[in-house]
Design an enzyme around this catalytic site. Structure first.
Site, PDB file in Angstrom:
ATOM      1  N   LYS A   1    -119.414   6.757 -15.017  1.00  0.00           N
ATOM      2  CA  LYS A   1    -119.919   5.391 -14.808  1.00  0.00           C
ATOM      3  C   LYS A   1    -118.913   4.347 -15.318  1.00  0.00           C
ATOM      4  O   LYS A   1    -118.889   3.219 -14.835  1.00  0.00           O
ATOM      5  CB  LYS A   1    -121.276   5.213 -15.505  1.00  0.00           C
ATOM      6  CG  LYS A   1    -122.433   5.909 -14.780  1.00  0.00           C
ATOM      7  CD  LYS A   1    -122.884   5.105 -13.568  1.00  0.00           C
ATOM      8  CE  LYS A   1    -124.204   5.609 -13.007  1.00  0.00           C
ATOM      9  NZ  LYS A   1    -124.671   4.855 -11.834  1.00  0.00           N
TER      10      LYS A   1
ATOM     11  N   GLU B   1    -125.260   3.575 -21.125  1.00  0.00           N
ATOM     12  CA  GLU B   1    -124.533   4.774 -21.572  1.00  0.00           C
ATOM     13  C   GLU B   1    -123.052   4.475 -21.786  1.00  0.00           C
ATOM     14  O   GLU B   1    -122.358   5.194 -22.487  1.00  0.00           O
ATOM     15  CB  GLU B   1    -124.669   5.895 -20.541  1.00  0.00           C
ATOM     16  CG  GLU B   1    -125.903   6.743 -20.693  1.00  0.00           C
ATOM     17  CD  GLU B   1    -125.911   7.588 -21.953  1.00  0.00           C
ATOM     18  OE1 GLU B   1    -124.980   8.372 -22.167  1.00  0.00           O
ATOM     19  OE2 GLU B   1    -126.855   7.460 -22.749  1.00  0.00           O
TER      20      GLU B   1
ATOM     21  N   THR C   1    -124.556   1.068 -16.595  1.00  0.00           N
ATOM     22  CA  THR C   1    -125.515   1.619 -17.566  1.00  0.00           C
ATOM     23  C   THR C   1    -125.147   1.378 -19.028  1.00  0.00           C
ATOM     24  O   THR C   1    -123.961   1.316 -19.385  1.00  0.00           O
ATOM     25  CB  THR C   1    -125.630   3.155 -17.343  1.00  0.00           C
ATOM     26  OG1 THR C   1    -126.267   3.762 -18.472  1.00  0.00           O
ATOM     27  CG2 THR C   1    -124.270   3.819 -17.189  1.00  0.00           C
TER      28      THR C   1
ATOM     29  N   TYR D   1    -121.281  11.883 -17.698  1.00  0.00           N
ATOM     30  CA  TYR D   1    -121.978  10.835 -16.936  1.00  0.00           C
ATOM     31  C   TYR D   1    -121.456   9.457 -17.346  1.00  0.00           C
ATOM     32  O   TYR D   1    -121.113   8.621 -16.499  1.00  0.00           O
ATOM     33  CB  TYR D   1    -123.491  10.937 -17.193  1.00  0.00           C
ATOM     34  CG  TYR D   1    -124.295   9.746 -16.705  1.00  0.00           C
ATOM     35  CD1 TYR D   1    -124.670   9.634 -15.369  1.00  0.00           C
ATOM     36  CD2 TYR D   1    -124.696   8.731 -17.593  1.00  0.00           C
ATOM     37  CE1 TYR D   1    -125.408   8.537 -14.926  1.00  0.00           C
ATOM     38  CE2 TYR D   1    -125.430   7.644 -17.153  1.00  0.00           C
ATOM     39  CZ  TYR D   1    -125.788   7.549 -15.820  1.00  0.00           C
ATOM     40  OH  TYR D   1    -126.514   6.467 -15.382  1.00  0.00           O
TER      41      TYR D   1
HETATM   42  P1  NAP Z   1    -132.878   8.631 -10.151  1.00  0.00           P
HETATM   43  O1  NAP Z   1    -134.350   8.459 -10.082  1.00  0.00           O
HETATM   44  O2  NAP Z   1    -132.333   9.891 -10.740  1.00  0.00           O
HETATM   45  O3  NAP Z   1    -132.315   8.487  -8.648  1.00  0.00           O
HETATM   46  C1  NAP Z   1    -131.011   8.844  -8.322  1.00  0.00           C
HETATM   47  C2  NAP Z   1    -130.838   8.688  -6.825  1.00  0.00           C
HETATM   48  O4  NAP Z   1    -129.501   9.072  -6.462  1.00  0.00           O
HETATM   49  C3  NAP Z   1    -131.779   9.591  -5.984  1.00  0.00           C
HETATM   50  O5  NAP Z   1    -132.193   8.885  -4.847  1.00  0.00           O
HETATM   51  C4  NAP Z   1    -130.859  10.736  -5.593  1.00  0.00           C
HETATM   52  O6  NAP Z   1    -131.249  11.395  -4.408  1.00  0.00           O
HETATM   53  C5  NAP Z   1    -129.568   9.971  -5.365  1.00  0.00           C
HETATM   54  N1  NAP Z   1    -128.403  10.844  -5.325  1.00  0.00           N
HETATM   55  C6  NAP Z   1    -128.040  11.790  -6.209  1.00  0.00           C
HETATM   56  N2  NAP Z   1    -126.921  12.422  -5.805  1.00  0.00           N
HETATM   57  C7  NAP Z   1    -126.564  11.849  -4.632  1.00  0.00           C
HETATM   58  C8  NAP Z   1    -125.519  12.068  -3.699  1.00  0.00           C
HETATM   59  N3  NAP Z   1    -124.596  13.010  -3.903  1.00  0.00           N
HETATM   60  N4  NAP Z   1    -125.471  11.283  -2.604  1.00  0.00           N
HETATM   61  C9  NAP Z   1    -126.397  10.318  -2.378  1.00  0.00           C
HETATM   62  N5  NAP Z   1    -127.428  10.073  -3.218  1.00  0.00           N
HETATM   63  C10 NAP Z   1    -127.505  10.832  -4.322  1.00  0.00           C
HETATM   64  O7  NAP Z   1    -132.181   7.422 -10.914  1.00  0.00           O
HETATM   65  P2  NAP Z   1    -132.785   5.962 -11.258  1.00  0.00           P
HETATM   66  O8  NAP Z   1    -133.446   6.036 -12.576  1.00  0.00           O
HETATM   67  O9  NAP Z   1    -133.515   5.435 -10.094  1.00  0.00           O
HETATM   68  O10 NAP Z   1    -131.430   5.149 -11.499  1.00  0.00           O
HETATM   69  C11 NAP Z   1    -130.809   4.448 -10.440  1.00  0.00           C
HETATM   70  C12 NAP Z   1    -129.343   4.211 -10.801  1.00  0.00           C
HETATM   71  O11 NAP Z   1    -129.255   3.445 -11.986  1.00  0.00           O
HETATM   72  C13 NAP Z   1    -128.531   5.469 -11.061  1.00  0.00           C
HETATM   73  O12 NAP Z   1    -127.221   5.233 -10.613  1.00  0.00           O
HETATM   74  C14 NAP Z   1    -128.540   5.599 -12.569  1.00  0.00           C
HETATM   75  O13 NAP Z   1    -127.408   6.321 -12.999  1.00  0.00           O
HETATM   76  C15 NAP Z   1    -128.505   4.148 -12.974  1.00  0.00           C
HETATM   77  N6  NAP Z   1    -129.149   3.787 -14.235  1.00  0.00           N
HETATM   78  C16 NAP Z   1    -130.416   4.170 -14.504  1.00  0.00           C
HETATM   79  C17 NAP Z   1    -131.028   3.748 -15.669  1.00  0.00           C
HETATM   80  C18 NAP Z   1    -132.440   4.137 -16.002  1.00  0.00           C
HETATM   81  O14 NAP Z   1    -132.815   4.023 -17.166  1.00  0.00           O
HETATM   82  N7  NAP Z   1    -133.250   4.525 -15.041  1.00  0.00           N
HETATM   83  C19 NAP Z   1    -130.334   2.921 -16.576  1.00  0.00           C
HETATM   84  C20 NAP Z   1    -129.037   2.522 -16.248  1.00  0.00           C
HETATM   85  C21 NAP Z   1    -128.463   2.951 -15.065  1.00  0.00           C
HETATM   86  P3  NAP Z   1    -132.314  12.644  -4.415  1.00  0.00           P
HETATM   87  O15 NAP Z   1    -133.677  12.019  -4.415  1.00  0.00           O
HETATM   88  O16 NAP Z   1    -131.998  13.352  -3.164  1.00  0.00           O
HETATM   89  O17 NAP Z   1    -132.047  13.438  -5.664  1.00  0.00           O
HETATM   90  O1  G4F Z   2    -134.500  10.199 -21.137  1.00  0.00           O
HETATM   91  P1  G4F Z   2    -133.095  10.592 -21.350  1.00  0.00           P
HETATM   92  O2  G4F Z   2    -132.629  11.824 -20.649  1.00  0.00           O
HETATM   93  O3  G4F Z   2    -132.219   9.314 -21.013  1.00  0.00           O
HETATM   94  P2  G4F Z   2    -130.703   8.909 -21.339  1.00  0.00           P
HETATM   95  O4  G4F Z   2    -129.890  10.063 -21.752  1.00  0.00           O
HETATM   96  O5  G4F Z   2    -130.763   7.747 -22.275  1.00  0.00           O
HETATM   97  O6  G4F Z   2    -130.187   8.430 -19.897  1.00  0.00           O
HETATM   98  C1  G4F Z   2    -130.979   7.574 -19.087  1.00  0.00           C
HETATM   99  O7  G4F Z   2    -130.698   6.233 -19.434  1.00  0.00           O
HETATM  100  C2  G4F Z   2    -129.342   5.815 -19.173  1.00  0.00           C
HETATM  101  C3  G4F Z   2    -129.231   4.358 -19.627  1.00  0.00           C
HETATM  102  O8  G4F Z   2    -128.873   4.315 -20.979  1.00  0.00           O
HETATM  103  C4  G4F Z   2    -129.066   5.972 -17.698  1.00  0.00           C
HETATM  104  F1  G4F Z   2    -127.808   5.535 -17.414  1.00  0.00           F
HETATM  105  C5  G4F Z   2    -129.230   7.418 -17.286  1.00  0.00           C
HETATM  106  O9  G4F Z   2    -129.046   7.534 -15.868  1.00  0.00           O
HETATM  107  C6  G4F Z   2    -130.651   7.869 -17.629  1.00  0.00           C
HETATM  108  O10 G4F Z   2    -131.554   7.174 -16.811  1.00  0.00           O
HETATM  109  O11 G4F Z   2    -132.821  10.845 -22.916  1.00  0.00           O
HETATM  110  C7  G4F Z   2    -133.065   9.835 -23.880  1.00  0.00           C
HETATM  111  C8  G4F Z   2    -132.878  10.412 -25.288  1.00  0.00           C
HETATM  112  C9  G4F Z   2    -131.558  11.185 -25.467  1.00  0.00           C
HETATM  113  O12 G4F Z   2    -130.974  10.850 -26.698  1.00  0.00           O
HETATM  114  C10 G4F Z   2    -131.975  12.642 -25.485  1.00  0.00           C
HETATM  115  O13 G4F Z   2    -131.126  13.470 -26.273  1.00  0.00           O
HETATM  116  O14 G4F Z   2    -133.922  11.366 -25.496  1.00  0.00           O
HETATM  117  C11 G4F Z   2    -133.358  12.522 -26.103  1.00  0.00           C
HETATM  118  N1  G4F Z   2    -134.236  13.671 -25.814  1.00  0.00           N
HETATM  119  C12 G4F Z   2    -134.931  14.377 -26.758  1.00  0.00           C
HETATM  120  N2  G4F Z   2    -135.597  15.374 -26.163  1.00  0.00           N
HETATM  121  C13 G4F Z   2    -134.448  14.231 -24.612  1.00  0.00           C
HETATM  122  C14 G4F Z   2    -135.318  15.322 -24.835  1.00  0.00           C
HETATM  123  N3  G4F Z   2    -134.018  13.901 -23.376  1.00  0.00           N
HETATM  124  C15 G4F Z   2    -134.453  14.652 -22.325  1.00  0.00           C
HETATM  125  N4  G4F Z   2    -134.064  14.316 -21.082  1.00  0.00           N
HETATM  126  N5  G4F Z   2    -135.280  15.728 -22.505  1.00  0.00           N
HETATM  127  C16 G4F Z   2    -135.738  16.106 -23.746  1.00  0.00           C
HETATM  128  O15 G4F Z   2    -136.479  17.073 -23.887  1.00  0.00           O
END
Ligand code: NAP
Ligand code: G4F
Length: 368
Positions: free
Chosen positions: A160, A134, A132, A156
């Site tokens: 990671k 992050e 990520t 987090y």
């Molecule tokens: P997400 O929608 O939050 O999905 C997370 C998945 O992990 C869900 O299927 C969840 O299961 C499962 N999980 C959580 N705890 C677990 C456990 N203890 N054992 C097995 N499975 C578990 O996340 P996403 O956005 O699809 O992201 C996919 C991956 O990419 C994650 O690793 C995230 O950290 C990483 N990532 C995401 C982004 C982004 O912007 N989306 C960017 C960079 C990296 P449940 O459905 O049961 O909760």
């Molecule tokens: O949508 P966010 O919670 O995403 P964040 O923290 O960037 O993390 C996501 O992206 C990562 C990749 O860079 C992944 F690795 C991670 O698993 C996840 O998918 O927040 C984005 C920004 C932050 O700066 C937060 O402080 O939005 C700001 N924010 C402002 N108001 C908020 C809110 N975030 C959330 N969740 N909720 C709010 O009300």
């Protein structure tokens, strides 16, 4: 007949898991998904791929915090490819549950890599790690590439980081095909509702129909490089197509603030926002209301002058990542990958989908 490749996906019930399983089923893979136990069904995003006479996806019970379930699944399936997407993926929550986050999002990766070694699958199984942006946290360079030093800012991010280096170490020490996709934020109509983009598109459409008064947010000035999840899962697959395992940054190379995401979402609904006040007192006002940009009936309940965004300190983080912007030149050159969906299209896709949900809810509550 040619044997179908077996792919095992952890986190299959999440946003990326849903898009990736659809993509791999389309490519002819036999797809297996690890699902953890929950008190209510958690397979809503992939329901259309499960069950039926020839299910596209086979589900297996397991948990990233439980080595034995992981070993059993890897031994049983002997997958050609593992996509480790499972994670406690919410940055804000990681401050509240740091130990659990480290276990699942950090050690969980180690458990899978050990399982590959334990069953002598080093030459057979390719491993993709959901890394990520992050990791870049308090950024050391703009934009961030594979060469930028890391500086995580949350439990987090630190978990990671452990997973990232474990992947690199197992690749170098044991010759595993293991690679990190360092993905920048990617969103979609399937995004969890507690992430800021989906919270905004759900909130704006519900406010429009009078289902909630206003939207409460934290840091409006955070900047992110937002892409569409459908584009990003393709990159995961491409990373495992390489002859040699390498790590790749996947990003659009464009950046917007949370504030701009709110403005664009409201504009799609025909609302022009003006901001008033400072800090915790800042509010977003519906300054002008015109025709929605998307094809929906003009039956909004918002009035000009209404406060539709407020700041709530509960959504601030103890330490936040204020800016992320990716440089994905390496992926564009070596994988032939590029994002297809623009920022405006992404917002529109999410707004259209969430308006449908809000309309359904309003009908059920007889608001319409
Ligand atoms: P997400 O929608 O939050 O999905 C997370 C998945 O992990 C869900 O299927 C969840 O299961 C499962 N999980 C959580 N705890 C677990 C456990 N203890 N054992 C097995 N499975 C578990 O996340 P996403 O956005 O699809 O992201 C996919 C991956 O990419 C994650 O690793 C995230 O950290 C990483 N990532 C995401 C982004 C982004 O912007 N989306 C960017 C960079 C990296 P449940 O459905 O049961 O909760
Ligand atoms: O949508 P966010 O919670 O995403 P964040 O923290 O960037 O993390 C996501 O992206 C990562 C990749 O860079 C992944 F690795 C991670 O698993 C996840 O998918 O927040 C984005 C920004 C932050 O700066 C937060 O402080 O939005 C700001 N924010 C402002 N108001 C908020 C809110 N975030 C959330 N969740 N909720 C709010 O009300």
């Amino acid at each position: 007949m040619k044997r179908r490749k077996k792919a095992l996906i952890t986190g299959i019930t999440g946003q990326d898991g849903a898009y990736l399983s659809e993509f791999l089923v389309g490519k002819g893979y036999e797809v297996f998904g690890m699902v953890r136990r929950s008190s209510l069904p958690n397979t809503g995003r992939i329901r259309h791929l499960c069950g039926g006479s020839s299910p596209g996806v086979n589900l297996l019970q397991g948990d990233l915090a439980d080595s034995e379930s992981i070993f059993r699944i890897v031994m049983e399936i002997r997958p050609d490819e593992i996509y480790n997407l499972g994670s406690q993926s919410h940055v804000g929550v990681s401050f509240k549950e740091p130990e659990y986050t480290a276990d699942v999002s950090g050690i969980g990766t180690l458990r899978f890599l050990e399982a590959i070694r334990m069953f002598n699958l080093e030459k057979k199984t390719k491993f993709y790690q959901a890394s990520t942006s992050e990791l870049f946290g308090k950024v050391r360079e703009i934009p961030q590439s594979e060469k930028t030093p890391f500086y995580p800012r949350s439990p987090y991010g630190v978990a990671k980081l452990f997973a990232y280096w474990t992947v690199v170490n197992y690749r170098e020490a044991y010759g595993l095909f293991a690679a990190n996709g360092i993905l920048f934020n990617h969103e979609s109509p399937l995004r969890g509702e507690e992430f800021v983009t989906r919270k905004i598109t759900r909130g704006v459409t519900r406010v429009y129909l009078g289902l909630q008064d206003c939207l409460s947010l934290g840091n409006l000035d955070s900047r992110r490089d937002w892409g569409h999840a459908r584009d990003y899962v393709k990159a995961m697959w491409l990373i495992l197509r390489r002859k040699k395992p390498e790590d790749f940054v996947i990003a659009t190379g464009r950046q917007h603030s949370v504030r701009e995401f709110v403005e664009m979402s409201a504009k799609k609904m025909g609302i022009i926002i003006r901001w008033r006040g400072k800090g915790l007192k800042e509010v977003g006002i519906a300054y002008k209301i015109g025709r929605p940009e998307i094809d929906i009936p003009e039956k909004g309940r918002v009035k000009e002058g209404q406060v539709i965004v407020r700041i709530d300190p509960r959504f601030y983080r103890p330490s936040d990542v204020s800016t992320l912007l990716g440089n994905s030149k390496k992926a564009r050159k070596l994988l032939g990958w590029k994002p297809e969906v623009s920022f405006g299209q992404l917002v529109e896709d999410m707004i259209v989908s969430d308006f449908e949900l809000a309309e359904k809810e309003a009908r059920e509550k007889s608001v319409l």
